[in-house]
Design a protein around this motif. Structure first.
Motif, short mmCIF file in Angstrom:
data_model
loop_
_atom_site.label_atom_id
_atom_site.label_comp_id
_atom_site.label_asym_id
_atom_site.label_seq_id
_atom_site.Cartn_x
_atom_site.Cartn_y
_atom_site.Cartn_z
N ILE A 92 50.95 -9.76 62.76
CA ILE A 92 50.32 -9.42 61.47
C ILE A 92 51.30 -9.74 60.34
N ASP A 93 50.79 -10.14 59.18
CA ASP A 93 51.65 -10.44 58.04
C ASP A 93 52.16 -9.15 57.39
N ALA A 94 53.27 -9.30 56.66
CA ALA A 94 53.88 -8.12 56.04
C ALA A 94 53.25 -7.79 54.69
N ASP A 95 52.42 -8.70 54.17
CA ASP A 95 51.97 -8.54 52.78
C ASP A 95 50.68 -7.74 52.63
N LEU A 96 50.21 -7.14 53.74
CA LEU A 96 49.01 -6.30 53.77
C LEU A 96 47.73 -7.06 53.42
N GLN A 97 47.79 -8.39 53.56
CA GLN A 97 46.55 -9.15 53.38
C GLN A 97 45.65 -8.92 54.59
N GLN A 98 46.29 -8.54 55.70
CA GLN A 98 45.55 -8.25 56.91
C GLN A 98 45.69 -6.76 57.19
N GLU A 199 43.76 -9.03 49.06
CA GLU A 199 44.71 -9.66 48.14
C GLU A 199 46.11 -9.27 48.60
N ARG A 200 47.09 -10.13 48.33
CA ARG A 200 48.48 -9.80 48.64
C ARG A 200 48.88 -8.52 47.90
N ALA A 201 49.55 -7.57 48.59
CA ALA A 201 49.95 -6.32 47.94
C ALA A 201 50.93 -6.61 46.79
MG MG Z 1 49.89 -13.66 52.89
#
Ligand code: MG
Ligand code: UDP
Length: 315
Positions: A92-98, A199-201
């Motif tokens: 999972i990505d770190a940017d909370l897009q997921q 959206e990216r956090a």
């Molecule tokens: Mg991203």
């Protein structure tokens, strides 16, 4: 049963703590049986400081794998998978897009359908420009057309994998790692689950159009040799074409003599053929370059520092 969660992080100082708090909140009890593997991909900001803080303060299993420099997301994914001990591993990505909630959904799917080995999330509707969508569509058409694999459009690295899939991926020795292709190449039964991307956090994406373009070329070269066949075919076609042209010129000269004409035609033909030659040399060059990188046999990433709460407990 242990769940590993792999989180590649590159310059995500504003997101890592938020990500940690969110996943702990969402997972609740499940955190007891979860290990978080943060891969710090040579971040130049304070990502490492925050990750270390999480590692020191967290009551749960946390690993922080830090690279000696930025090796790219593909390398970070591999490092994460190689350090994962879980029976199931999520990426999972770190940017909370997921949203981490989806990991729970993926686990449900694997529980309900034991015949599946992996769950891959794909974006139902893409939140991006029309031009980018067009190019991405072209890429999937080309790569699915020329390789025997089925790369599902919009399927991301956001996945949950069983142990056997993780082992298969880690066993591949190649250095140029195109994970979208690798996920398809290893096979296994994959369930495709729709999800909505957020959206990216904080911060911005690390992917520019050119980075994506080069990534796409890399992917095609890594998984298919069809461009080489196409360049050979082009060569053959041009030979046939020039043969026919030569015959026409000889016959015309024999019948009507040799009037000096046809310079524009000549110039166009020279430009056209040299263009094709350069294109084909370029294609061969791409494969040669890949070969060169592979034979150097350098590691995909170098670990500068490893924080592992499990190892600390053993001491
Ligand atoms: Mg991203
Ligand atoms: N990432 C990484 N190394 C890189 C680029 C990105 O580990 O060289 C990580 C990044 O921190 C994020 C994930 O990969 O957690 C996805 O990156 P990004 O959000 O920039 O991509 P996008 O979501 O726009 O596809």
């Amino acid at each position: 049963m242990l769940l590993s969660v792999v989180i590649p992080c590159y310059n995500e100082e504003e997101n890592v703590q938020l990500f940690y708090d969110t996943i702990v909140h969402v997972f609740g009890q499940l955190m007891e049986n979860t290990e978080l593997i943060f891969v710090n991909d040579g971040s130049e900001d304070r990502t490492y400081t925050y990750l270390k803080q999480i590692y020191e303060e967290s009551p749960y299993q946390v690993k922080v794998v830090s690279f000696s420099r930025n090796f790219g997301k593909e390398a970070a994914l591999l490092a994460g998978l190689e350090h994962a001990k879980g029976d199931l591993t999520a990426i999972i990505d770190a940017d909370l897009q997921q949203r981490p909630e989806y990991i729970l959904e993926m686990m449900d799917i694997l529980n309900k359908h034991p015949e599946y080995d992996a769950v891959a999330a794909y974006q139902e509707e893409r939140k991006e420009g029309k031009v980018l969508t067009f190019f991405k569509n072209c890429f999937y058409k080309i790569i699915n057309g020329i390789t025997k694999m089925e790369m599902v459009r919009s399927a991301s690295d956001f996945r949950l994998l069983k142990r056997n899939v993780v082992d298969a991926i880690c066993a591949l020795p190649e250095k140029c790692r195109f994970s979208k292709g690798i996920f398809s190449w290893v096979g296994f039964n994959t369930y495709y689950m729709p999800y909505t991307v957020e959206e990216r956090a904080h911060g911005t994406t690390k992917w520019s159009f050119w980075k994506l373009f080069i990534y796409a070329i890399d992917g095609i070269v890594a998984f298919s040799t069809t461009p080489l066949t196409v360049s050979s075919l082009l060569g053959i076609l041009l030979c046939i074409f020039s043969g026919i042209l030569m015959m026409i010129i000889i016959i015309k000269t024999l019948i009507w003599g040799d009037p000096v004409a046809g310079f524009p035609t000549l110039a166009s033909i020279i430009l056209f053929t040299s263009g094709i030659q350069l294109l084909c040399t370029g294609i061969i060059g791409q494969y040669l370059a890949k070969n060169y990188t592979e034979t150097k046999n350098r590691p995909v990433y170098i670990v500068k520092d490893l924080l592992d709460s499990e190892k600390n407990k053993e001491k």
